[in-house]
Write an enzyme that holds these catalytic residues in place. Structure first.
Site: not given
Ligand code: NAP
Length: 300
Positions: A130, A133-134
């Site tokens: 992701c 997200c990261d």
């Protein structure tokens, strides 16, 4: 006594949330059970440009809006994982926290990330599925994205804004992704395309330091130093519940047609978990509407 709902929807992605909107508007009591993220996988998408009337909306905002609409109409959502379903009249749904009963069930369980199956995938730091997200963890660093679909191209675009350099690794020379995304990525100065290339191995002891790559045409083996690998090699169905109910095929997809009706009475399938050609947000929402109306008719 177990709490009863007319309709229980398993999965709080676009299909499940749309189903909840339609079922509530038809006056049915509705419980949505979602085990992870409200909005499902679209919540991780940096930018959605093909949802009608909402060009450029982020996946997270779209998920928020879908949930808000279902919530305002009175659908209840619980973040619980469904462990077991017992078919019958009523049907019983057992989660990690509660047991519920319902007349009709809508399976809107979506898909999960496919992995490359490489040694160290589960244990090495630096492997992600992701970018939204990261991605921030890799600000100013070098990353690679593996895949040639819309997710991979979108991830690479997103990462090229934060990373020093992004390498897109794809096993073919043709892309599955929309040409508009490929063109946008080609314009980025800090992006390299490695086509006809597969990842053979992950390098590093506890954290990823690089990738061993193989060119599928020449057979040449090379190494690429990277701090992060974002895997975007597609999805596979979350098929376990459907298989337990005997409504899925051996791959985990539910072979319901456009009616979203499955062979099990009162069980309906909506969204990416249904066997179909086109898996898009719009088709997931369409399934949600069709499945909900069929479930409402079944409830009587
Ligand atoms: P996808 O379209 O299935 O693409 C998966 C990619 O991974 C393909 O390029 C595939 O290569 C590659 N791949 C698969 N297995 C591999 C392996 N073992 N090793 C190396 N490469 C491998 O998956 P997706 O990109 O996640 O998209 C899923 C669906 O969501 C699609 O319908 C997509 O259009 C949609 N989506 C839409 C948006 C949007 O903004 N509207 C955003 C993201 C996704 P091959 O091409 O060679 O098979």
């Amino acid at each position: 006594m177990n709490e009863f709902f007319d309709i229980i929807i398993i999965g709080g992605g676009p299909a499940g949330l749309t189903a909840a909107v339609y079922a509530r508007r038809a006056g049915k009591s509705v419980l949505i059970l979602e085990k992870a993220t409200i909005g499902g996988q679209i919540a991780s998408s940096p930018k959605v440009d093909n949802f009608p009337a909402m060009p450029g909306i982020s996946g997270a905002e779209l998920a928020d809006r879908l949930y808000a609409q279902a919530d305002e109409l009175g659908a209840r959502l619980e973040l619980e994982e469904v462990l077991e379903i017992h078919d019958g009249t009523p049907k019983t749904v057992i989660t990690d926290y509660n047991t519920y009963t319902c007349t009709a069930l809508i399976l809107a369980t979506g898909m999960k990330h496919r992995s490359l199956g490489l040694e160290g995938e589960e244990t090495l730091a630096g492997i992600s599925y992701c970018a939204v997200c990261d991605g921030a963890f890799y600000a100013g660093r070098d990353t690679a994205v593996c895949g040639g679909g819309n997710t991979a191209l979108q991830d690479a675009l997103f990462l090229s804004d934060v990373c020093r350099h992004v390498t897109l690794i794809h096993r073919r020379s043709e892309f599955r992704a929309d040409p508009i995304l490929v063109d946008a990525l080609r314009k980025r100065d800090n992006v390299t395309f490695l086509l006809d290339t597969v990842v053979e191995a992950l390098l590093g002891d506890s954290a990823l330091t690089g990738l061993k790559l193989k060119n599928t045409v020449s057979g040449e083996i090379t190494e690429l130093a990277v701090n992060g690998l974002f895997q975007a090699v597609g999805q596979q169905p979350e098929g376990a519940l459907a298989q337990a109910l005997n409504v899925a095929d051996e791959t985990g997809f539910i072979p319901a047609d456009e009616s979203c009706v499955t062979p099990a009475a009162g069980v309906f399938a909506a969204g990416d978990c249904r066997a179909k050609e086109v898996r898009q947000l719009t088709t997931a929402c369409a399934d949600g509407a069709v499945a909900a109306l069929a479930a409402c008719r079944y409830c009587g």
